[in-house]
Motif scaffolding. Structure first.
Motif, short mmCIF file in Angstrom:
data_model
loop_
_atom_site.label_atom_id
_atom_site.label_comp_id
_atom_site.label_asym_id
_atom_site.label_seq_id
_atom_site.Cartn_x
_atom_site.Cartn_y
_atom_site.Cartn_z
N PRO A 147 1.32 3.03 -5.57
CA PRO A 147 0.03 2.41 -5.88
C PRO A 147 -0.11 1.94 -7.32
N SER A 160 5.32 -0.33 -8.31
CA SER A 160 4.17 -0.76 -7.52
C SER A 160 4.36 -2.11 -6.85
N LEU A 217 0.84 -1.19 0.00
CA LEU A 217 0.00 0.00 0.00
C LEU A 217 0.87 1.25 0.00
N PRO A 218 0.40 2.33 -0.60
CA PRO A 218 1.21 3.55 -0.62
C PRO A 218 1.44 4.08 0.78
#
Length: 356
Positions: free
Chosen positions: A210, A204, A14-15
């Motif tokens: 993301p 990513s 997850l970012p």
């Protein structure tokens, strides 16, 4: 409630908070016009890190690989690829469907390399005989996903590049996890990229952005790839929202990949103590652990073991042919690893032992 430990892939990252903040503050423009300043900053940073003149932000690694091969091969040309490569196995045949390019898969060795004698044989075509597709590009993957994240050596890459030059074809590197490979080899990523005409890497996966991948290479190749990106529907407008996260990924998240590698070793050590599991004989070099259910020692099948693990909150994935992969990443802590090992031991212990 027991924690969920997500080990199926490092694409589940997850970012970070810094990424999300950077996205809200990004300077924006229309990237199809080449006027998004944050995209340009990311492309310049990516090119610099990999020692190439130019770069192009792509929505995905699949599109980046496809654009690269379209750039290097005419319709009817041949792409020499690994039979266990992402490009061949997981990218929906796009090179053939959209590019009219012929795949020639060659065996993938246990270390992720393509035997150079097999590559040479695939390239040795009589150019005067109209029956044969002519080789146009060689693509290799480092680290190789389906071979457990083993990085290719610099000597191997140099040999593959020399072979491609000798046959007058381009050399593309699918380096989706190139920074993992660089860490494992103890070299800058640019030393790996130096051998290839074009290189794809993902923002990513372990780098935790993301969305997005980068294609780097010489200016002419990247200019052509920009055109293919637009043709494939990848031209984005205010893409600086994505690029801002990518910049943070490259500045904040590369060094921390060492934690993922250490957690993979910790996981492998724990799994090695579980009766009924069989590890890949090599210790993990990056963030992936390959193992299998030893059906001679347990009544579990791969499917029943995966189901039992999933029911208890540990998510792992089958790679085919009863191989199981666990990938560590920024969302997995050392405590998560220890919990996963205990859960998998409990799942295995719950199955009756196989008759001897």
């Amino acid at each position: 409630m027991s924690p969920v430990v997500e080990l199926r892939s490092d694409t589940f990252t997850l970012p970070t908070a810094r990424m999300l903040e950077a996205a809200t503050r990004a300077r924006l423009g229309d990237d199809v016009y080449g006027e998004d300043p944050t995209v340009r900053e990311l492309e310049e940073l990516s090119a610099d890190l990999l020692g190439k003149p130019a770069a192009c932000l792509m929505p995905s690694g699949t599109m980046a690989n496809l654009a690269a091969l379209l750039t290097h091969s005419p319709r009817g040309g041949k792409a020499v690829v690994g039979a266990e490569s992402d490009i061949y196995v997981y990218e929906a045949g796009g090179v053939a469907v959209l590019g009219g390019i012929v795949y020639e898969p060659v065996p993938t060795a246990a270390d992720g390399s393509l035997p150079l004698d097999a590559v040479a044989a695939a390239c040795e075509v009589d150019a005067d005989d109209p029956q044969f597709a002519l080789p146009a590009v060689l693509s290799v993957e480092t680290p190789n996903n389906r071979r457990g994240g083993v990085p290719l050596s610099l000597d191997y890459l140099a040999g593959a590049a020399a072979l491609a030059r000798d046959h007058g074809i381009a050399f593309h590197l699918d380096g989706a996890r190139i920074f993992n490979a660089a860490l494992a080899l103890g070299v800058p990523a640019a030393d790996i990229a130096a051998h290839a005409d074009t290189v794809q890497f993902c923002l990513s996966k372990g780098l935790s952005a993301p969305v997005g991948s980068m294609l780097v290479g010489d200016e002419a190749s990247i200019a052509a790839a920009h055109r293919y990106r637009k043709m494939l529907g990848g031209g984005m407008r205010q893409a600086g929202l994505i690029a801002a996260c990518g910049i943070v990924a490259l500045t904040d998240m590369v060094d921390r990949l060492a934690d993922d590698h250490a957690h993979a070793v910790r996981l492998a050590s724990g799994l090695a103590e579980i009766d009924g599991l069989r590890l890949d004989p090599e210790p993990p070099r990056t963030n992936m652990v390959l193992f299998a259910v030893d059906t001679e020692r347990t009544t579990h099948t791969t499917a029943s073991f995966l189901a039992g693990a999933g029911e208890r909150g540990v998510r792992i994935a089958e790679l085919g042919r009863d191989r199981i992969r666990a990938a560590t990443h920024s969302g997995v802590t050392a405590d998560d690893v220890d919990h996963a090992v205990q859960v998998l031991a409990d799942v295995m212990a719950a199955a009756p032992r196989a008759a001897r």
